[in-house]
Design a protein around this motif. Structure first.
Motif, PDB file in Angstrom:
ATOM      1  N   MET A   1       0.841  -1.176   0.000  1.00  0.00           N
ATOM      2  CA  MET A   1       0.000   0.000   0.000  1.00  0.00           C
ATOM      3  C   MET A   1       0.883   1.234   0.000  1.00  0.00           C
ATOM      4  SD  MET A   1      -2.821  -1.399  -0.259  1.00  0.00           S
ATOM      5  CE  MET A   1      -3.623  -2.914   0.069  1.00  0.00           C
ATOM      6  N   SER A   2       0.270   2.395  -0.002  1.00  0.00           N
ATOM      7  CA  SER A   2       1.059   3.608  -0.176  1.00  0.00           C
ATOM      8  C   SER A   2       0.946   4.570   0.990  1.00  0.00           C
ATOM      9  CB  SER A   2       0.612   4.338  -1.441  1.00  0.00           C
ATOM     10  OG  SER A   2       1.367   5.521  -1.585  1.00  0.00           O
ATOM     11  N   SER A   3       2.086   5.049   1.432  1.00  0.00           N
ATOM     12  CA  SER A   3       2.116   6.085   2.457  1.00  0.00           C
ATOM     13  C   SER A   3       2.260   7.460   1.809  1.00  0.00           C
ATOM     14  CB  SER A   3       3.262   5.834   3.439  1.00  0.00           C
ATOM     15  OG  SER A   3       4.498   5.858   2.756  1.00  0.00           O
ATOM     16  N   HIS A   4       2.185   7.511   0.483  1.00  0.00           N
ATOM     17  CA  HIS A   4       2.291   8.779  -0.250  1.00  0.00           C
ATOM     18  C   HIS A   4       0.894   9.348  -0.505  1.00  0.00           C
ATOM     19  CE1 HIS A   4       4.066  11.718  -2.956  1.00  0.00           C
ATOM     20  NE2 HIS A   4       3.046  11.498  -3.750  1.00  0.00           N
ATOM     21  N   LYS A   5       0.732  10.641  -0.267  1.00  0.00           N
ATOM     22  CA  LYS A   5      -0.530  11.330  -0.567  1.00  0.00           C
ATOM     23  C   LYS A   5      -0.507  11.760  -2.030  1.00  0.00           C
ATOM     24  CE  LYS A   5      -1.954  13.678   3.646  1.00  0.00           C
ATOM     25  NZ  LYS A   5      -2.195  15.011   4.222  1.00  0.00           N
ATOM     26  N   TYR A   6      -1.164  10.993  -2.867  1.00  0.00           N
ATOM     27  CA  TYR A   6      -1.245  11.362  -4.272  1.00  0.00           C
ATOM     28  C   TYR A   6      -2.333  12.404  -4.480  1.00  0.00           C
ATOM     29  CZ  TYR A   6       1.728   7.372  -5.342  1.00  0.00           C
ATOM     30  OH  TYR A   6       2.779   6.492  -5.408  1.00  0.00           O
ATOM     31  N   PRO A  60      -7.043  12.676  -0.231  1.00  0.00           N
ATOM     32  CA  PRO A  60      -6.618  11.475   0.479  1.00  0.00           C
ATOM     33  C   PRO A  60      -6.886  11.575   1.988  1.00  0.00           C
ATOM     34  CG  PRO A  60      -4.706  12.826  -0.048  1.00  0.00           C
ATOM     35  CD  PRO A  60      -5.896  13.494  -0.663  1.00  0.00           C
ATOM     36  N   PHE A  61      -7.240  10.426   2.570  1.00  0.00           N
ATOM     37  CA  PHE A  61      -7.387  10.360   4.021  1.00  0.00           C
ATOM     38  C   PHE A  61      -6.771   9.048   4.500  1.00  0.00           C
ATOM     39  CE2 PHE A  61     -11.262   8.625   2.192  1.00  0.00           C
ATOM     40  CZ  PHE A  61     -11.522   7.489   2.936  1.00  0.00           C
ATOM     41  N   LEU A  62      -6.325   9.039   5.751  1.00  0.00           N
ATOM     42  CA  LEU A  62      -5.646   7.867   6.288  1.00  0.00           C
ATOM     43  C   LEU A  62      -6.610   6.714   6.511  1.00  0.00           C
ATOM     44  CD1 LEU A  62      -3.073   9.411   8.769  1.00  0.00           C
ATOM     45  CD2 LEU A  62      -2.563   7.988   6.784  1.00  0.00           C
ATOM     46  N   ASP A  63      -6.153   5.544   6.149  1.00  0.00           N
ATOM     47  CA  ASP A  63      -6.884   4.293   6.338  1.00  0.00           C
ATOM     48  C   ASP A  63      -6.908   3.966   7.830  1.00  0.00           C
ATOM     49  OD1 ASP A  63      -7.702   1.591   6.319  1.00  0.00           O
ATOM     50  OD2 ASP A  63      -6.592   1.172   4.478  1.00  0.00           O
ATOM     51  N   ARG A  64      -8.060   3.596   8.357  1.00  0.00           N
ATOM     52  CA  ARG A  64      -8.144   3.254   9.782  1.00  0.00           C
ATOM     53  C   ARG A  64      -7.649   1.837  10.049  1.00  0.00           C
ATOM     54  NH1 ARG A  64     -14.444   2.844   9.150  1.00  0.00           N
ATOM     55  NH2 ARG A  64     -14.582   0.615   8.805  1.00  0.00           N
ATOM     56  N   ASP A  65      -7.559   1.007   8.995  1.00  0.00           N
ATOM     57  CA  ASP A  65      -7.164  -0.386   9.169  1.00  0.00           C
ATOM     58  C   ASP A  65      -5.695  -0.669   8.845  1.00  0.00           C
ATOM     59  OD1 ASP A  65      -9.794  -1.125   9.902  1.00  0.00           O
ATOM     60  OD2 ASP A  65     -10.360  -1.265   7.796  1.00  0.00           O
ATOM     61  N   ILE A  66      -5.129   0.090   7.925  1.00  0.00           N
ATOM     62  CA  ILE A  66      -3.741  -0.131   7.522  1.00  0.00           C
ATOM     63  C   ILE A  66      -2.950   1.142   7.807  1.00  0.00           C
ATOM     64  CG2 ILE A  66      -2.186  -0.662   5.619  1.00  0.00           C
ATOM     65  CD1 ILE A  66      -4.517  -2.161   4.300  1.00  0.00           C
ATOM     66  N   LYS A  67      -1.978   1.032   8.673  1.00  0.00           N
ATOM     67  CA  LYS A  67      -1.174   2.177   9.092  1.00  0.00           C
ATOM     68  C   LYS A  67      -0.468   2.829   7.893  1.00  0.00           C
ATOM     69  CE  LYS A  67       2.345   3.486  12.407  1.00  0.00           C
ATOM     70  NZ  LYS A  67       3.276   3.052  13.432  1.00  0.00           N
ATOM     71  N   ASN A  68      -0.481   4.160   7.871  1.00  0.00           N
ATOM     72  CA  ASN A  68       0.191   4.952   6.842  1.00  0.00           C
ATOM     73  C   ASN A  68      -0.254   4.639   5.418  1.00  0.00           C
ATOM     74  OD1 ASN A  68       1.760   6.351   8.759  1.00  0.00           O
ATOM     75  ND2 ASN A  68       3.205   4.657   8.834  1.00  0.00           N
ATOM     76  N   ASN A  69      -1.511   4.290   5.250  1.00  0.00           N
ATOM     77  CA  ASN A  69      -2.055   4.050   3.923  1.00  0.00           C
ATOM     78  C   ASN A  69      -3.143   5.076   3.637  1.00  0.00           C
ATOM     79  OD1 ASN A  69      -2.433   2.481   1.468  1.00  0.00           O
ATOM     80  ND2 ASN A  69      -4.405   1.929   2.342  1.00  0.00           N
ATOM     81  N   TYR A  70      -3.108   5.652   2.447  1.00  0.00           N
ATOM     82  CA  TYR A  70      -4.083   6.669   2.073  1.00  0.00           C
ATOM     83  C   TYR A  70      -5.170   6.098   1.172  1.00  0.00           C
ATOM     84  CZ  TYR A  70      -1.304  10.193   4.292  1.00  0.00           C
ATOM     85  OH  TYR A  70      -0.636  10.922   5.241  1.00  0.00           O
ATOM     86  N   LEU A  71      -6.389   6.571   1.429  1.00  0.00           N
ATOM     87  CA  LEU A  71      -7.567   6.150   0.679  1.00  0.00           C
ATOM     88  C   LEU A  71      -8.184   7.339  -0.052  1.00  0.00           C
ATOM     89  CD1 LEU A  71      -9.212   4.013   3.491  1.00  0.00           C
ATOM     90  CD2 LEU A  71      -7.948   3.160   1.509  1.00  0.00           C
ATOM     91  N   ARG A  98      -6.104  -0.654  -6.010  1.00  0.00           N
ATOM     92  CA  ARG A  98      -6.878  -1.624  -5.227  1.00  0.00           C
ATOM     93  C   ARG A  98      -8.197  -0.972  -4.829  1.00  0.00           C
ATOM     94  NH1 ARG A  98      -4.245  -6.110  -4.827  1.00  0.00           N
ATOM     95  NH2 ARG A  98      -2.000  -6.056  -4.838  1.00  0.00           N
ATOM     96  N   VAL A  99      -9.285  -1.511  -5.347  1.00  0.00           N
ATOM     97  CA  VAL A  99     -10.618  -0.973  -5.085  1.00  0.00           C
ATOM     98  C   VAL A  99     -11.220  -1.773  -3.932  1.00  0.00           C
ATOM     99  CG1 VAL A  99     -12.885  -0.476  -6.056  1.00  0.00           C
ATOM    100  CG2 VAL A  99     -10.836  -0.304  -7.498  1.00  0.00           C
ATOM    101  N   ILE A 100     -11.341  -1.120  -2.785  1.00  0.00           N
ATOM    102  CA  ILE A 100     -11.846  -1.756  -1.575  1.00  0.00           C
ATOM    103  C   ILE A 100     -13.375  -1.793  -1.598  1.00  0.00           C
ATOM    104  CG2 ILE A 100     -11.920  -1.560   0.951  1.00  0.00           C
ATOM    105  CD1 ILE A 100      -9.129   0.079   0.354  1.00  0.00           C
ATOM    106  N   SER A 101     -13.965  -0.731  -2.101  1.00  0.00           N
ATOM    107  CA  SER A 101     -15.432  -0.638  -2.163  1.00  0.00           C
ATOM    108  C   SER A 101     -15.870  -0.237  -3.561  1.00  0.00           C
ATOM    109  CB  SER A 101     -15.952   0.401  -1.166  1.00  0.00           C
ATOM    110  OG  SER A 101     -15.679   0.001   0.157  1.00  0.00           O
TER     111      SER A 101
END
Length: 111
Positions: A1-6, A60-71, A98-101
């Motif tokens: 996953m990505s810790s970069h804010k695209y 982008p906002f931080l994922d609550r389930d995966i640390k340092n991942n942006y959604l 990766r499409v989660i929803s």
């Protein structure tokens, strides 16, 4: 996953030019929505490849389930229904969207 804010433009570019993987959720929401609106997986991927900047709802906002991942959350009208599309950019090796929803939105109204 990505810790970069695209930026939204970068995310849209990734959607247009990289592999897209729609997650097979345990609750079955993604598959159920695709089936209910009579789409194939290829047609769902086509809808994701054609996201536009104005479809971005938040991110982008931080994922609550995966640390340092942006959604990134998009809302798009597809076959008479509002579709909630939440995705992340997996850029650890080759870029994959990766499409989660990908299911009907639970929000009732849009501007």
């Amino acid at each position: 996953m990505s810790s970069h804010k695209y930026t939204v433009d970068e995310v849209i570019n990734f959607c247009q030019s990289n592999p897209i993987y729609i997650v097979d959720r345990l609750d079955g929401k993604n598959k159920r929505f695709i089936r209910e609106v009579h789409m194939s997986i290829d047609e769902a991927i086509y809808e994701i490849r054609n996201l536009r900047k104005e479809f971005l709802f938040q991110g982008p906002f931080l994922d609550r389930d995966i640390k340092n991942n942006y959604l990134y959350e998009f809302h798009k009208h597809i076959r008479g229904r509002w579709c909630y599309i939440k995705l992340t950019i997996d850029d650890k090796k080759n870029v994959v969207v990766r499409v989660i929803s990908f299911h009907e939105s639970e929000v009732v109204e849009y501007a």
